[in-house]
Scaffold this motif. Sequence first.
Motif, PDB file in Angstrom:
ATOM      1  N   ARG A   1       0.860  -1.150  -0.213  1.00 42.99           N
ATOM      2  CA  ARG A   1       0.082   0.068  -0.103  1.00 42.99           C
ATOM      3  C   ARG A   1       0.910   1.182  -0.010  1.00 42.99           C
ATOM      4  NH1 ARG A   1      -4.119  -0.451   4.438  1.00 42.99           N
ATOM      5  NH2 ARG A   1      -2.335  -0.575   5.762  1.00 42.99           N
ATOM      6  N   GLN A   2       0.495   2.301  -0.930  1.00 45.43           N
ATOM      7  CA  GLN A   2       1.285   3.608  -0.755  1.00 45.43           C
ATOM      8  C   GLN A   2       0.095   4.529  -0.999  1.00 45.43           C
ATOM      9  OE1 GLN A   2       3.693   3.376  -4.571  1.00 45.43           O
ATOM     10  NE2 GLN A   2       4.914   1.595  -3.774  1.00 45.43           N
ATOM     11  N   PRO A   3       0.652   5.717  -0.493  1.00 51.44           N
ATOM     12  CA  PRO A   3      -0.429   7.034  -0.682  1.00 51.44           C
ATOM     13  C   PRO A   3      -0.327   7.331  -1.915  1.00 51.44           C
ATOM     14  CG  PRO A   3       1.777   7.615   0.264  1.00 51.44           C
ATOM     15  CD  PRO A   3       1.909   5.947   0.264  1.00 51.44           C
ATOM     16  N   TYR A   4      -1.771   7.921  -2.023  1.00 46.54           N
ATOM     17  CA  TYR A   4      -2.233   8.141  -3.585  1.00 46.54           C
ATOM     18  C   TYR A   4      -1.844   9.613  -3.660  1.00 46.54           C
ATOM     19  CZ  TYR A   4      -5.006   9.846  -7.593  1.00 46.54           C
ATOM     20  OH  TYR A   4      -5.327  10.317  -8.568  1.00 46.54           O
TER      21      TYR A   4
END
Length: 316
Positions: A154-157
């Motif tokens: 998961r990565q920040p958008y």
Amino acid sequence: MIPVRKCAGSPAIVRVSTRFSSSKSKLESVPPSTPLYLNPHAWQGLPADQVFELHRMRKQYLGTNYVPNNQERTAILSTISALVRNKPSLSYVFGIENFKEKYTSAIPMNERGRPPRKSNVLVLNQGEAPHIKRRIEHLTRVSAYEMPLLAKYRQPYTPKPKAETPLKLTYYSDFTEDINNKYNRKVSLSVELDHLNLNDKQQHKFKVLAGNKFNHESNTFQIKSGHFPEAAQNANFCVETFTKLLNESKNLTDDFSDIPLDKRHMKPFIKKPEPQFPEAWKRPQDAPIAKHAIVNRLVENLKKHKDDAYLKHITP
């Protein structure tokens, strides 16, 4: 080896060597004047090569009058055991049969006759329904056990900065079994005419060349493509087509000023205005009187009375 003695005016007489002790007694009962290959009942017990040689000689001698009999069939079939490789007997056959009997007796009555279960998924020959069910179960397992593992990626958008180009490409995704269907390769291109920095003559020529691909209500141009097998190819086709259209509209050698705009394709998109009648036309006093209104009123009252009586018993 079989010694053969030929006599004048008679067919060849086959004499079997005395080294075959098993056939000596049977050959003694055959008259010496009758050939052996004409007595199939005396072939029983002979070696396989001799039996087939006698069978061939009998067919050749009789020709079209040859008819097989039961003695000949029995003698030929008796040589099968000599031609087949000897296989050791299975000492565990009883154990296998006993296991099958126990397994069969343990199956419930409603499941007997069905194919054996090789896994925890029951496979039945019922068309496409079992395959769809197994696919749904597989997707359920993936969503329950494998998808949560993707949380570590998961990565920040961070939205990309707005592009300078006014073109807008729209891709479609259809999550079905066939990923190469026409919906996944379809691409649409849309652009507003105000973002192209065209003058009035160039806009007029652009609208004329665009034809039914131009929406005069929203003042936008839109083109779709799904002819090619890949979405990137369709996107490239849309961009190239728009580029040719834009370059041609900027060329004012012939500005198409004498050609009017054709807006017939906009009829389905234009809503017809609702008719507005003057207030003076509304004359409710001239409306027809409803007949038998008293009957309808009595029916409604009866329904209301029965509903109230029914709800009175169940209402706390």
